[in-house]
Design an enzyme around this catalytic site. Structure first.
Site, PDB file in Angstrom:
ATOM      1  CB  CYS A  20      18.349 -14.214   1.834  1.00 37.28           C
ATOM      2  SG  CYS A  20      19.366 -12.739   1.641  1.00 37.28           S
ATOM      3  CB  CYS A  23      22.501 -12.255   2.774  1.00 38.86           C
ATOM      4  SG  CYS A  23      20.879 -11.502   2.831  1.00 38.86           S
ATOM      5  CG  ASP A 397      23.406 -57.385  -8.554  1.00 37.12           C
ATOM      6  OD1 ASP A 397      23.396 -58.255  -9.436  1.00 37.12           O
ATOM      7  OD2 ASP A 397      24.139 -57.440  -7.546  1.00 37.12           O
TER       8      ASP A 397
END
Length: 700
Positions: A20, A23, A397
């Site tokens: 996580c 952590c 372009d």
């Protein structure tokens, strides 16, 4: 365990076990406090840590022992992962204690010392690492999900709810395992990219063939590649002819023919020929290595929605603690039972755990960026992933983006009685230019076998946006668009308009007094351009804009053929930049698609700069917000579709994660909220936002 220390100031280690974001932050702070470490930065999405200073693998792993974090070295990277039952032995043992506890309760009745003992063992076995981190956080007043869970479990045990406390520990452990699994699945794209490049290659050095580790290969070595082999290093062909499957890099399925001097990329697959390749880059500098690095950095970059979630969670967690405290205290002050409302307060702590909310955005961002990379699209961060999803206008372009970029001469008109001399003048001038039209004209004249070696050009000059000029035989000769010439006859003007109506570009050659030649060229649209523009409009892009320096009538003809909604022609580079700024004022956001080299100011000024055909182009990889590795416009609708899907999933996840918490908290009012409902609500929300995010893997 092997010790690795280095005299280098900067070291990067891959790690396993980061389950996580909180952590990861704790791990980062622990490493920063190690002796010899000046600074540390954890990339949670890529599961990496960058360390400034010197330390050992043992010290790093000790800093991550609270989460059983392990450093992955080159020697251990290919080792098989331990089986699930070994990696989760404590969870399995704790579950066994819970089942025995329920058995004891059924046999001896509720509250029997044996069932209490078994539930307590389940809490200690399954929650020891949780308590360790939670108590440390509590001492430092850091209120994350582990702090909430620690308070809830200890509180439940104190009031005698051993069974609920044990179940909370187990279900929280399962929830964390699900979170870890989802991030592993999201990171899988990076691992698959890393596995594309072989760890060794056959090299001829000093006349001796040998198979060596890619880290020991140096620039200038000759790499020998047999049919069917995956290529380990970047380089260029010095001997042999073959076709190469470049789909791992560009996402394009059609193999590319390679002959002498052709570029070769690591991670691609040699198909049917034997090649000798001179290595031009070190292992850490190959196109594949750069792609992996950019994807990892992109996944670590926080998207705006993720930044919102992080800010929200910072206030949300303390607020939940205050609400839980009020739920536990206020009703008993008015005569309600303390045990009932303390229990309700603990349930509020559990249901308030922000697991699902915290993971809702990063798992979607990581999955989407990884999915894009596997299809030859590099999105340089969560912010660009979100921005392309909001885009309403896209500018293109023309040359090389919407068209093939390889114009061909279609018509030539001669207006002088000295045609060979006129062609010689034209060739002498065009051979000094690098413009795509100049190359097409030079190729055409070469096919006519006209020699211009005797023609000498003085004072050669490029007239920006118009053409070129030079002094030949004492007179100034011009080659370029009709705007370069002062006087044009009515008959030539009529011829010009006829060619413009056919979508052709016209170049004239002559002096101030006389037109020698007219050359008409056409740069054909790419086969996919019309289909791509149709798809983009169907996806909700309101304005597709073509920007070109070509004549307005030519541009409008090509634009209508392809289905472009707006055409702007006869533009100089600075005018393209100005147009991008005007569109931003009118329509708020606009993306610009170019080849990564031309129109750099416009690409930089747009909200999202998209470079095409950037495989092997370091500058484009570094500067573009999004890079389409192959020269295939079809990747653009895919990118927009993926981004919009990711935005929708992020919104769904945040709404669901917050909504389920609010619904569960409302159960407090009638006193129906239990620890069981709370943990199932949290785990269910985590599972659902994870599965929802992983749907991005299937976007075509």
């Amino acid at each position: 365990m092997m010790t690795m220390s280095s005299h280098n100031e900067q070291q990067t280690y891959r790690v396993e076990g980061l389950s996580c974001a909180n952590c990861a932050k704790t791990f980062e702070n622990n490493v920063k406090n190690l002796d010899g470490v000046k600074d540390a930065d954890v990339n949670f999405a890529a599961s990496k840590i960058n360390i400034a200073g010197n330390t050992t693998i043992e010290a790093i792993e000790k800093a991550g022992s609270f989460e059983n974090i392990k450093v992955v070295t080159n020697d251990t990277a290919n080792e098989k992962k331990e089986p699930f039952w070994i990696r989760n032995d404590k969870l399995i043992l704790a579950t066994l204690f819970i089942l025995l506890g329920f058995g004891a309760t059924y046999t001896f009745g509720n509250g029997h010392y044996l069932s209490t003992l078994l539930f307590a063992l389940a809490i200690l076995t399954g929650g020891l690492s949780l308590f360790k981190t939670g108590l440390i956080n509590l001492v430092h007043l850091q209120f994350d999900m582990k702090t909430l869970m620690t308070i809830a479990v200890l509180g439940a045990a104190i009031i005698g709810e051993w069974r609920e406390a044990a179940v909370v520990v187990i279900l929280f452990a399962i929830s964390e395992a699900l979170e870890s699994y989802s991030m592993d699945k999201a990171r899988a794209s990076i691992r698959s990219l890393m596995n594309l490049s072989p760890k060794s290659a056959t090299i001829r050095r000093d006349g001796i063939e040998q198979t060596i580790d890619v880290r020991d290969i140096v620039i200038g070595d000759t790499m020998l590649i047999k049919p069917g082999e995956r290529i380990a290093m970047d380089g260029h062909v010095v001997s042999g002819v073959s076709t190469i499957d470049e789909s791992p890099i560009t996402g394009e399925s059609i193999p590319v023919e390679k002959e002498i001097n052709a570029p070769i990329f690591a991670g691609t697959i040699n198909q049917d020929g034997y090649l000798e390749v001179e290595v031009t880059k070190k292992a850490d500098d190959t196109s594949l290595a750069k792609i992996i690095h950019l994807v990892e950095e992109a996944q670590a970059e926080r998207a705006p929605s993720q930044a919102f979630v992080d800010r929200f969670a910072a206030y949300y967690t303390p607020i939940i603690i205050v609400i839980a405290l009020l739920v536990a205290i206020i009703p008993p002050l008015f005569g309600a039972a303390w045990s009932t409302w303390i229990y309700q307060g603990l349930a509020v702590l559990v249901v308030g755990c922000p697991c699902a909310l915290v993971i809702s955005t990063p798992v979607a961002i990581v999955t989407a960026i990884g999915r894009a990379a596997r299809n030859g699209v590099l999105i340089k961060g969560g912010i660009h992933l979100e921005q392309i999803g909001f885009i309403q206008s896209i500018a293109f372009d023309k040359t090389g983006t919407l068209t093939k970029g390889k114009p061909e001469v279609t018509d030539v008109k001669v207006y002088t009685d000295k045609p060979e001399q006129a062609f010689q003048y034209l060739k002498a001038l065009e051979s000094k230019s690098q413009h795509p039209l100049a190359k097409a004209i030079t190729n055409y004249i070469n096919e006519q076998q006209i020699d211009a070696s005797s023609v000498h050009v003085d004072q050669f000059l490029t007239v920006q946006g118009k053409g070129i000029q030079g002094d030949i035989d004492g007179q100034r000769v011009y080659v370029g668009s009709p705007s370069l010439f002062n006087t044009i006859s009515t008959s030539i003007e009529k011829q010009l308009n006829a060619y413009y109506a056919q979508g052709k570009t016209v170049m004239l050659c002559g002096t101030d007094k006389e037109i020698y030649l007219l050359v008409a060229l056409r740069d054909e649209p790419k086969t996919e351009s019309k289909s791509v523009l149709t798809q983009l409009h169907e996806l909700g892009i309101k304005h597709s804009v073509m920007l070109t320096g070509d004549h307005p009538q030519t541009a409008n003809t090509l634009g209508s053929e392809m289905g472009v909604s707006d055409v702007h022609a006869k533009l100089l580079p600075e005018q393209k930049l100005q147009l991008i700024k005007e569109y931003q004022q009118k329509h708020e956001t606009i993306a610009m698609v170019g080849d990564g080299i031309n129109d750099t100011p416009a690409l930089a000024a747009s909200n999202v700069g998209i470079a095409m055909g950037t495989a092997g182009t370091d500058s484009a990889l570094e500067t573009a917000d999004i890079a389409l590795m192959g020269d295939d416009l079809q990747k653009l609708p895919f990118t927009v579709k993926l981004s919009r899907k990711a935005l929708a999933i992020i919104k769904q996840n945040i709404t669901f994660a917050i909504g389920i918490k609010v619904l569960a908290l409302l159960l407090v009012i009638p006193g129906w909220l239990t620890l069981w409902i709370a943990i199932f609500a949290d785990m269910g929300a985590t599972l659902l936002v994870t599965l929802n995010a992983l749907r991005l893997v299937k976007v075509k």
